[in-house]
Structures are given as C-alpha cells and as structure tokens.
Design a protein around this motif. Structure first.
Motif, PDB file in Angstrom:
ATOM      1  N   TYR A   3      42.085  -2.229   0.773  1.00 45.12           N
ATOM      2  CA  TYR A   3      42.529  -0.790   0.292  1.00 45.12           C
ATOM      3  C   TYR A   3      41.714   0.052  -0.486  1.00 45.12           C
ATOM      4  O   TYR A   3      41.673   1.237  -0.063  1.00 45.12           O
ATOM      5  CB  TYR A   3      43.806  -1.020  -0.303  1.00 45.12           C
ATOM      6  N   GLN A   4      41.057  -0.591  -1.129  1.00 44.77           N
ATOM      7  CA  GLN A   4      40.147   0.551  -1.993  1.00 44.77           C
ATOM      8  C   GLN A   4      38.532   0.179  -1.383  1.00 44.77           C
ATOM      9  O   GLN A   4      37.952  -0.906  -1.564  1.00 44.77           O
ATOM     10  CB  GLN A   4      39.910  -0.222  -3.173  1.00 44.77           C
ATOM     11  N   ASN A   5      38.173   1.026  -0.636  1.00 45.91           N
ATOM     12  CA  ASN A   5      37.153   0.955   0.155  1.00 45.91           C
ATOM     13  C   ASN A   5      36.156   2.176   0.423  1.00 45.91           C
ATOM     14  O   ASN A   5      36.860   3.221   0.180  1.00 45.91           O
ATOM     15  CB  ASN A   5      36.986   0.279   1.640  1.00 45.91           C
ATOM     16  N   GLY A   6      34.979   2.218   0.529  1.00 43.67           N
ATOM     17  CA  GLY A   6      34.228   3.448   0.685  1.00 43.67           C
ATOM     18  C   GLY A   6      34.421   4.270   1.846  1.00 43.67           C
ATOM     19  O   GLY A   6      33.475   5.334   1.937  1.00 43.67           O
ATOM     20  N   GLY A   7      35.046   3.944   2.868  1.00 42.14           N
ATOM     21  CA  GLY A   7      35.195   4.561   4.157  1.00 42.14           C
ATOM     22  C   GLY A   7      33.757   4.180   5.047  1.00 42.14           C
ATOM     23  O   GLY A   7      33.122   3.291   5.084  1.00 42.14           O
ATOM     24  N   TYR A   8      33.637   5.115   5.849  1.00 41.38           N
ATOM     25  CA  TYR A   8      32.595   4.965   6.830  1.00 41.38           C
ATOM     26  C   TYR A   8      31.839   6.104   6.794  1.00 41.38           C
ATOM     27  O   TYR A   8      32.215   7.363   6.938  1.00 41.38           O
ATOM     28  CB  TYR A   8      33.297   4.848   8.263  1.00 41.38           C
ATOM     29  N   ASN A   9      30.234   5.928   6.938  1.00 36.34           N
ATOM     30  CA  ASN A   9      29.369   7.351   6.846  1.00 36.34           C
ATOM     31  C   ASN A   9      28.790   7.430   8.291  1.00 36.34           C
ATOM     32  O   ASN A   9      28.311   6.539   8.809  1.00 36.34           O
ATOM     33  CB  ASN A   9      28.321   7.130   5.630  1.00 36.34           C
ATOM     34  N   TYR A  10      28.690   8.723   8.621  1.00 39.52           N
ATOM     35  CA  TYR A  10      27.494   8.882   9.674  1.00 39.52           C
ATOM     36  C   TYR A  10      26.801  10.045   9.066  1.00 39.52           C
ATOM     37  O   TYR A  10      27.127  10.977   8.479  1.00 39.52           O
ATOM     38  CB  TYR A  10      28.182   9.309  10.851  1.00 39.52           C
ATOM     39  N   THR A  11      25.597  10.075   9.868  1.00 35.58           N
ATOM     40  CA  THR A  11      24.654  11.246   9.294  1.00 35.58           C
ATOM     41  C   THR A  11      24.640  12.259  10.759  1.00 35.58           C
ATOM     42  O   THR A  11      24.261  11.743  11.730  1.00 35.58           O
ATOM     43  CB  THR A  11      23.113  10.703   8.929  1.00 35.58           C
ATOM     44  N   ILE A  12      24.722  13.662  10.502  1.00 42.41           N
ATOM     45  CA  ILE A  12      24.505  14.639  11.479  1.00 42.41           C
ATOM     46  C   ILE A  12      22.961  14.586  11.742  1.00 42.41           C
ATOM     47  O   ILE A  12      22.170  14.815  10.827  1.00 42.41           O
ATOM     48  CB  ILE A  12      24.932  16.048  11.196  1.00 42.41           C
ATOM     49  N   PRO A  13      22.420  14.495  12.948  1.00 41.05           N
ATOM     50  CA  PRO A  13      20.893  14.410  13.008  1.00 41.05           C
ATOM     51  C   PRO A  13      20.419  15.747  12.744  1.00 41.05           C
ATOM     52  O   PRO A  13      21.040  16.771  13.098  1.00 41.05           O
ATOM     53  CB  PRO A  13      20.824  14.363  14.707  1.00 41.05           C
ATOM     54  N   SER A  14      19.327  15.639  11.981  1.00 40.28           N
ATOM     55  CA  SER A  14      18.656  16.904  11.344  1.00 40.28           C
ATOM     56  C   SER A  14      17.903  17.800  12.419  1.00 40.28           C
ATOM     57  O   SER A  14      17.991  19.081  11.876  1.00 40.28           O
ATOM     58  CB  SER A  14      17.695  16.328  10.405  1.00 40.28           C
ATOM     59  N   CYS A  15      17.674  17.520  13.574  1.00 40.34           N
ATOM     60  CA  CYS A  15      17.065  18.306  14.225  1.00 40.34           C
ATOM     61  C   CYS A  15      18.262  19.159  15.355  1.00 40.34           C
ATOM     62  O   CYS A  15      17.592  19.738  16.286  1.00 40.34           O
ATOM     63  CB  CYS A  15      16.203  17.621  15.308  1.00 40.34           C
ATOM     64  N   LEU A  16      19.511  18.668  15.030  1.00 35.51           N
ATOM     65  CA  LEU A  16      20.088  19.412  16.073  1.00 35.51           C
ATOM     66  C   LEU A  16      20.227  21.016  15.905  1.00 35.51           C
ATOM     67  O   LEU A  16      20.166  21.594  14.863  1.00 35.51           O
ATOM     68  CB  LEU A  16      21.634  19.171  15.684  1.00 35.51           C
ATOM     69  N   LYS A  17      20.295  21.727  17.066  1.00 27.10           N
ATOM     70  CA  LYS A  17      20.593  23.078  17.112  1.00 27.10           C
ATOM     71  C   LYS A  17      21.755  23.560  16.417  1.00 27.10           C
ATOM     72  O   LYS A  17      22.762  22.879  16.715  1.00 27.10           O
ATOM     73  CB  LYS A  17      20.478  23.638  18.398  1.00 27.10           C
ATOM     74  N   ALA A  18      21.761  24.514  15.494  1.00 32.91           N
ATOM     75  CA  ALA A  18      23.076  25.108  15.001  1.00 32.91           C
ATOM     76  C   ALA A  18      23.942  25.294  15.871  1.00 32.91           C
ATOM     77  O   ALA A  18      23.639  25.954  17.156  1.00 32.91           O
ATOM     78  CB  ALA A  18      22.789  26.425  13.917  1.00 32.91           C
ATOM     79  N   GLY A  19      25.310  25.248  15.619  1.00 29.44           N
ATOM     80  CA  GLY A  19      26.480  25.509  16.454  1.00 29.44           C
ATOM     81  C   GLY A  19      27.503  24.615  16.136  1.00 29.44           C
ATOM     82  O   GLY A  19      27.761  24.098  15.325  1.00 29.44           O
ATOM     83  N   TYR A  20      28.493  24.871  17.064  1.00 30.02           N
ATOM     84  CA  TYR A  20      29.743  24.037  16.818  1.00 30.02           C
ATOM     85  C   TYR A  20      29.723  22.689  17.753  1.00 30.02           C
ATOM     86  O   TYR A  20      29.137  22.615  18.898  1.00 30.02           O
ATOM     87  CB  TYR A  20      30.864  24.973  17.720  1.00 30.02           C
TER      88      TYR A  20
END
Length: 261
Positions: free
Chosen positions: A167-184
């Motif tokens: 119940y008490q957990n830190g969840g899950y993390n992902y990192t957005i790739p730093s090289c991605l072109k800006a956009g949606y």
C-alpha cells in the motif's frame, strides 16, 4: 500444472486489480482531487459532461485485456462497451525531455507478478487529444523491467511489479528520452500479469495511456516502430510461461529505444 499455492493465490484476488491512479510529471502532482488528473474508472464514466478533464485516456475498468489482436490492448479500452481502443484525453501534461515521470498504481494484487513496460508514440503536431493510432506502427519502447530472481521461493520471487504490491510504495518511474524532438507524445504503460500464463492466452495485460507535451532541444524522431496490437504473440516466451517455476524471464516486445551516443 500450477501448484496449490498458485491456485489459492489466484482465486483470492481474481477480482482485485488496479490502474494508474495518479502521477508526478514535470514536478507537478496529477492527483484525483485536482484537475487535471488521471482518469478514474469508477468515477468519471458516471459523471457525463461534468467529468473532470484528464491527461490520461479512459480505462473503463480494472480488468485485463487478454486478446492480443484487440485494439483494446493499446490503451485499455473495452470495445464491447463502446470505448474502442480508448478515447483520447482532452489535456496534455508538460514535461521536459530527459525528466523522470512517477506513476502511482492503486494497490496491486500480490499473485499478479509480471513485468512493467512503457512505450511512447509521437502524436500529430496538433496534439494527441484528437488522435487514435489505429493499428499503424507508431510505438517505440522506452523502458522495461522483468523478473529480478530465478529461484522461485514464494512469496519472495521479485518482479518489476512487486513493489506495487504494498500500500505504501514509491510507484513506478520512467524517464523521457533526452534526445526526443519536442512535441506531443502518447505514453503507453502496462503491467503484464503472468500468474495464469502457464496456459496459452491466459496472460493478462493492464495497459493505460497518458498524453505529454514534451519540450527540449532534442531532434530525434525514433524509427523502427511497432504496432499495438501486433507487437505480441500469445506464444512469446515472455507471455506463455509458468512463473510458478524457477527460471529466467525474457521480456516481450522490441528492444528499448536508446538515444544516439
């Protein structure tokens, strides 16, 4: 054949599943009591035009998708109830390329062990809020995590989703790739629950999608894209497996996208 422990554990939680309830993106908490936030399957669908605007797409229930050829595998829609592949959300969360996103699941049943996988797809320049990928190859995988142990000592078998079983957990993390072109971008995140995957077609998929507006100086538009559905087969070694036995694990799907060095 499944062990008695497996059968009892599965029966005890057959109706107890979860979904991504809230998130921290770009330093902002997207929680249910705030607007915008993440879609709430047992609240929003009953509020009609008064439902809050969300950054995540509809997840109609906490149940799984098991048909690997169904468009529902994409974002957790339920075609039989009129949500085919899940409808777009009206909003986007701003986030910097290279930043880390934290997703908080509701409590996850302790028998539903399996991997965590996260994909992204670049949306049209106008945004994700009117876009459905269909069955085109648009997705690239940005993160996955599988089995951490090989000896299978119940309940000490550690999987990527094991921390979510508290119940008490830190969840899950992902990192957005730093090289991605800006956009949606559309982010597709899932747990694959493997407690019944000793039989073909019995793996359970719990996908959900949220929408980002990614900023930054990156220029990369990933290639080698995959379609969902289409990326998995029912007899893939990471989908057809008896996890109640000891052994290694092969995470299904493509390799994780890496920014050019």
């Amino acid at each position: 054949m499944k062990s008695l422990v497996a059968l009892l554990s599965t029966a005890a939680v057959v109706s107890a599943h979860g979904w991504v309830d809230n998130a921290t993106i770009g330093g902002q908490l997207y929680q249910v009591k705030y607007t915008p936030s993440f879609y709430q399957p047992y609240q929003d669908q009953y509020q009609g035009e008064w439902a809050p605007k969300r950054i995540s797409r509809k997840v109609i229930s906490s149940g799984p998708v098991q048909n690997l050829s169904s468009i529902d595998l994409q974002c957790g829609g339920i075609s039989s109830e009129g949500t085919i592949g899940s409808a777009p959300a009206p909003l986007h969360a701003p986030a910097q390329a290279g930043s880390t996103v934290n997703l908080k699941w509701t409590y996850w049943p302790d028998s539903h062990m399996g991997p965590l996988l996260t994909y992204m797809a670049r949306c049209p320049d106008a945004g994700c809020n009117q876009w459905l990928p269909g069955e085109e190859p648009v997705f690239f995988k940005i993160h996955h995590d599988g089995r951490h142990t090989t000896d299978k000592t119940y309940p000490n078998d550690i999987w990527a989703d094991t921390p979510l079983m508290y119940y008490q957990n830190g969840g899950y993390n992902y990192t957005i790739p730093s090289c991605l072109k800006a956009g949606y971008y559309l982010v597709r995140h899932e747990i694959i629950a493997l407690h019944s995957a000793w039989a073909v077609g019995e793996a359970q998929f719990y996908p959900s999608c949220h929408q980002l507006q990614v900023t930054g100086p990156g220029t990369v538009v990933p290639t080698g894209l995959v379609s969902i559905p289409g990326v998995y087969k029912s007899d893939d070694p990471g989908i057809f497996i008896n996890v109640w036995n000891a052994g290694g694990y092969t995470i299904p799907g493509p390799a994780v996208f890496q920014c050019p060095s």
